[in-house]
Design an enzyme around this catalytic site. Structure first.
Site, short mmCIF file in Angstrom:
data_model
loop_
_atom_site.label_atom_id
_atom_site.label_comp_id
_atom_site.label_asym_id
_atom_site.label_seq_id
_atom_site.Cartn_x
_atom_site.Cartn_y
_atom_site.Cartn_z
N ARG A 298 0.74 -1.25 0.05
CA ARG A 298 0.03 -0.01 -0.07
C ARG A 298 0.97 1.03 -0.11
NH1 ARG A 298 -2.10 0.97 4.26
NH2 ARG A 298 -0.89 -0.42 5.55
N LYS B 221 -8.07 -2.40 1.89
CA LYS B 221 -7.97 -1.79 3.03
C LYS B 221 -8.71 -0.27 2.99
CE LYS B 221 -5.08 -4.56 5.52
NZ LYS B 221 -5.92 -5.17 6.49
N HIS C 123 -9.06 -5.08 13.24
CA HIS C 123 -8.02 -5.55 12.58
C HIS C 123 -7.62 -6.73 13.42
CE1 HIS C 123 -3.87 -5.38 10.48
NE2 HIS C 123 -4.80 -5.96 9.68
N SER D 22 1.29 -7.19 10.86
CA SER D 22 1.71 -7.91 9.81
C SER D 22 3.13 -8.64 10.61
CB SER D 22 2.23 -7.15 8.43
OG SER D 22 2.58 -7.99 7.48
N LYS E 95 -0.87 -13.81 12.80
CA LYS E 95 -2.66 -13.65 12.85
C LYS E 95 -3.31 -14.78 11.90
CE LYS E 95 -3.68 -9.36 11.52
NZ LYS E 95 -4.33 -9.54 10.36
N THR E 96 -2.98 -14.41 10.82
CA THR E 96 -3.37 -15.58 9.72
C THR E 96 -2.99 -17.09 10.19
OG1 THR E 96 -3.18 -14.06 7.99
CG2 THR E 96 -3.60 -16.21 7.36
N ASP F 199 -8.50 -11.54 8.87
CA ASP F 199 -7.96 -10.07 8.98
C ASP F 199 -9.00 -8.86 9.39
OD1 ASP F 199 -5.78 -8.31 8.58
OD2 ASP F 199 -6.93 -7.93 6.75
N ARG G 20 2.04 -12.13 -1.55
CA ARG G 20 0.84 -12.53 -1.01
C ARG G 20 -0.03 -13.49 -2.02
NH1 ARG G 20 -0.97 -10.06 3.98
NH2 ARG G 20 0.44 -8.46 4.26
#
Length: 525
Positions: free
Chosen positions: A54, A196, A215, A233, A237-238, A252, A316
């Site tokens: 981003r 996002k 988030h 990141s 988390k994932t 997410d 990704r």
């Protein structure tokens, strides 16, 4: 979709309108247009151009009433005038006119009480594929009556040649007009701007209705016990929410309203750098037909080299959530029993797991800490502390305390247990200690989720004041209290105090008269 609807958006001389194409149709378009390559597993792979992440410095909100009274203006949320927005809207419209157009309609939010309908317009097939993966796909009957509440015009091939005259950051523009329910993107092809961008809008809309936008990832056990995993990141988390014994709600972005927790999205967006089938089988096996890889290096007959970071570290994959075998089909669950804050502490100071009071939870939520390894150059071993309010400051249009106060109210109301889990270093900082093993982290998470952590006796560690279990399953007790894991205790104390100072300095921005001060519940020197 009627041509009239695109003309109402100001687009002219439109060729073919490819509206809500199926996956098979989109993939065929991507291949025919030369946008993608196909991997041997059936996934398509795209390069997103010079931008492989981003562009947060190029994101602006239009300065209008009444949203300008609510938005927390500053480095994260920057103003653009209505006049400049209008000028760039014309640039975007011009770029998208006179072409074949891809239009995808989707929902953001699985809860009927809280969802928003969004229309994405692009001239690139893979961008339609990306949003089809990442948002909730309406049924055919829902599409018949679909009415877009918000529109994204993705004119990624256009640039703002007058950016200096406009006083903006670069020729890239990602602009949001809250009152007119439209966003425009130019100069960057990166698909994550759309994902996002709508997350930022949900973070604006929902709190004004008393609902929390988060988030975080979320999963639910067989007994209906919901868990939330917050983290920046690289904290896991994932990976940690993808659990064969628990149904994945999402990886997410979630909301929390009066009915419980719900996913904003209909897909997952996982990092694939160094992905391997053994340690992350669910994600590895999700990379098949309909999945869309970004910026990976390929060789031979559609083989992917997941270890090659020559294009970017931020490789990704997006895929529909159905690619995870054990997922919650309605993307919703009840109010959570457990909240887990994930941090990858590269200083090696924070415990692998600690139990937080509600006040400590507020402090660590507002701090949103992780520490990243500085870089890959020889001799650079010093970690860099990162603080991102609510574990997602880049996406918060309102003041962080708005989200923290909502979280505190919900923790109280639903009697939620909160834990801090360090997936980073132990026995020393980066370069000296070693990364916490995924086995030990999983053991900590499992003890939280099955409740056995409550059977432990707890010690309170110095300076940070965190409660850590003396013993936990088969984890080496010396790891549980981080000081015990260091051979050089003096160096531990020095590093701990340095990290504590960073926390204290970062938190000063929340110590104002109008906000409750949770500093007494953070580290003390």
């Amino acid at each position: 979709m009627h041509l009239r609807e695109l003309e109402e958006l100001g687009l002219q001389n439109i060729g073919k309108i490819h509206h809500n194409l199926s996956y098979d149709e989109l993939i065929q378009h991507e291949l025919d247009n030369g946008e993608c390559a196909q991997t041997k597993t059936g996934a398509t792979a795209v390069d997103t151009g010079i931008f492989t992440g981003r562009s947060p410095q190029d994101k602006y909100f239009v300065d209008r009433d009444p949203s300008n009274k609510y938005i927390a203006w500053g480095d994260v949320n920057k103003k653009v005038s209505a006049e400049i927005f209008q000028e760039l809207l014309e640039v975007a419209k011009k770029q998208l006119s006179g072409k074949d157009i891809y239009v995808t309609d989707a929902f953001c939010g699985a809860s009927a009480a809280s969802k928003r309908s969004v229309r994405f317009v692009s001239e690139i097939a893979w961008q339609s594929h990306f949003v089809k993966n990442m948002f909730i796909r309406p049924t055919s009957s829902e599409l018949e009556v679909f009415n877009a509440e918000f529109t994204v015009l993705n004119a990624c091939k256009a640039v703002n040649e007058k950016w200096e005259e406009h006083g903006l950051n670069s020729e890239v523009f990602v602009l949001f007009d809250v009152e007119n329910n439209i966003a425009i993107i130019g100069g960057t092809w990166y698909g994550g701007e759309m994902k996002k961008g709508i997350f930022s809008m949900m973070n604006y809309w929902l709190p004004l209705e008393g609902k929390l936008a988060m988030h975080c990832s979320a999963n639910v056990g067989e007994d209906g016990d919901t868990a939330l995993f917050f983290g920046l990141s690289g904290t896991g988390k994932t990976t940690l929410s993808t659990d064969p014994k628990r149904a994945l709600i999402g990886d997410d972005e979630h909301g929390w309203d009066n009915h419980g927790v719900f996913n904003f999205e209909g897909g997952c967006y996982a990092k694939v750098i160094n992905l391997d089938a053994k340690s992350e089988p669910e994600i590895y096996n999700a990379i098949r037909t309909n999945a869309l890889l970004e910026n990976v290096v390929m060789y031979g007959e559609g083989e992917v080299d997941y270890e090659d970071s020559s294009k970017t570290e931020n490789t990704r994959v997006s895929y529909p959530i159905e690619h995870i075998e054990n997922h919650k089909e309605d993307l919703m669950a009840g109010h959570p029993q457990n909240i887990i804050f994930l941090t990858a502490d590269a200083f090696g100071i924070l415990p692998p797991v600690s139990k937080l009071t509600k006040e400590q939870a507020m402090y660590y939520f507002l701090s949103g800490y992780t520490a990243k390894v500085a870089g890959t150059e020889r001799g650079v071993t010093e970690p860099v502390a990162t603080f991102s309010a609510c574990f997602g400051e880049a996406f918060l249009p309102l003041h962080p305390t708005v989200y923290a106060n909502l979280l505190g109210e919900k923790i109280d109301k639903h009697n939620v247990h909160v834990y801090l889990v360090n997936t980073g270093w132990t026995g020393g900082g980066y370069g000296v200690g070693k990364r916490m093993s995924i086995k030990n982290t999983r053991s900590c998470i499992n003890a939280i989720l099955d409740g056995t952590i409550k059977d432990s006796e707890f010690d309170t560690i110095e300076v940070f004041g965190l409660q850590v279990p003396k013993t936990l399953g088969d984890i080496n007790p010396n790891i549980l209290n981080p000081r015990n894991a260091w051979s050089d205790k003096k160096l531990f104390d020095t590093t701990r105090d340095r990290l504590a100072k960073m926390f204290i300095e970062n938190y000063t921005k929340y110590q104002t008269e109008e906000h409750t001060d949770f500093a007494p519940y953070g580290p003390k020197l």
